[in-house]
Design an enzyme around this catalytic site. Sequence first.
Site, PDB file in Angstrom:
ATOM      1  N   ASP A   1       0.860  -1.186   0.000  1.00 23.01           N
ATOM      2  CA  ASP A   1       0.000   0.000   0.000  1.00 23.01           C
ATOM      3  C   ASP A   1       0.900   1.242   0.000  1.00 23.01           C
ATOM      4  OD1 ASP A   1      -2.387   1.397   0.142  1.00 23.01           O
ATOM      5  OD2 ASP A   1      -2.533   1.275   2.334  1.00 23.01           O
ATOM      6  N   HIS A   2       0.675   2.144  -0.932  1.00 26.21           N
ATOM      7  CA  HIS A   2       1.414   3.417  -1.001  1.00 26.21           C
ATOM      8  C   HIS A   2       2.935   3.281  -1.000  1.00 26.21           C
ATOM      9  CE1 HIS A   2      -1.969   6.138  -0.901  1.00 26.21           C
ATOM     10  NE2 HIS A   2      -2.534   5.375   0.019  1.00 26.21           N
TER      11      HIS A   2
ATOM     12  N   GLY B   1      -9.089   5.514   0.855  1.00 26.07           N
ATOM     13  CA  GLY B   1      -9.795   6.363   1.814  1.00 26.07           C
ATOM     14  C   GLY B   1     -11.283   6.075   1.847  1.00 26.07           C
TER      15      GLY B   1
ATOM     16  N   ASN C   1     -10.170   0.195  -0.610  1.00 24.24           N
ATOM     17  CA  ASN C   1      -9.254   0.094   0.525  1.00 24.24           C
ATOM     18  C   ASN C   1      -9.962   0.434   1.828  1.00 24.24           C
ATOM     19  OD1 ASN C   1      -7.361  -0.294  -1.444  1.00 24.24           O
ATOM     20  ND2 ASN C   1      -5.994   1.336  -0.762  1.00 24.24           N
TER      21      ASN C   1
ATOM     22  N   ASP D   1      -9.154   0.573   5.993  1.00 26.96           N
ATOM     23  CA  ASP D   1      -8.217   0.457   7.102  1.00 26.96           C
ATOM     24  C   ASP D   1      -8.829   1.072   8.365  1.00 26.96           C
ATOM     25  OD1 ASP D   1      -6.005   0.138   8.697  1.00 26.96           O
ATOM     26  OD2 ASP D   1      -4.807   1.699   7.751  1.00 26.96           O
TER      27      ASP D   1
HETATM   28 ZN   LIG Z   1      -4.473   5.119   0.445  1.00 25.79          ZN
END
Ligand SMILES: [Zn+2]
Length: 342
Positions: free
Chosen positions: A83-84, A220, A263, A265
């Site tokens: 991720d990222h 997000g 995504n 989280d």
């Molecule tokens: Zn992200």
Amino acid sequence: MPLMTTKPMFDLAYTGGFAVGAFNVNNMEITQGIIDACAAEQSPLILQISKGARSYANMTYLRHIILAAVEEHPELPIAIHLDHGDTVDLVNQCIADGFTSVMIDGSHHPFAQNVKLSADAVKVAHAAGVTVEAELGMLGGIEEDVVGLSAEEYQKNLHKFLTDAKEAADFWKQTGIDSLAVAIGTSHGAYKFKHAAVLAFDRIEEIMKTCPGLPLVMHGSSSVPQEFIDLINKYGGNMPNAKGVPEDQISQAVRKYGVCKVNIDTDLRLALTAKIREVFAKDPAEFDPRKYLGPGRKAIVEMVKRKLHVLNSAGKAEQVNAQWKKLGEPLPNYYKKCCCHG
Ligand SMILES: [Zn+2]
């Protein structure tokens, strides 16, 4: 062992009216919670690891925890995703660690620099049999090292930050990426918006038109359910005004507009934190980690199950496995090394 790249998943998600959930893992309980929910719902999944998770847990520990999950549930389609990622070096490290997919995020750079970084990542990843997600446009909010704009600033200038559909097509052509994270009004973290968020569905539609066949990704995309914020605040927390993207909007983006990966989280963090706070508040004498991490893990199972229904991915595992087989069971080169030849 249906450990796989994201390709078989997105092949089906693109027209199948579902998206694959990408859940961030940082430790054993979170990983187990995610896997148990996906096993109960027979859903494909992406376990994603940020740079912060790599340094928090140590990649050797995380790798073995994830491989244990794969071993426990060989029937589940699982991708291991960075991720990222911010450098080609990190992408190379993840390839060497057995990731099946990586994200390279050059979205904060000017267009040409983002193209160069993403194309460089594609070159090394594709040579290793690994799929690549890149990002174009700008998200608001905060996610570990990824610092966007404040909610207020972001909403005020939203039109300037959304992914441009024509640029997206140029970007895809010049980089050869496998999927694209787009800015369509979502935001990282728990304090996404002052008011209820409205996703730019027209922008998703435009990008789908200029980039036919390119799987789109929403970052997000936690919903920050109010009942969990209320629990956290009730049991001694202090999270006023936390707001996310309503689940019906996520569901619409997936089912109606074809977004392939979502995504999540923050919502897992909220579920875990709310439960641990509740245990501590109700039994201040408790000090056995199993007595609060265990219920926390259960709360993650419930939250992930809820998400799999929002994403409409429950029950899709078998289909994805069939697509994986149809494609010739593609796996990164990492997994093709013979045990006796290294
Ligand atoms: Zn992200």
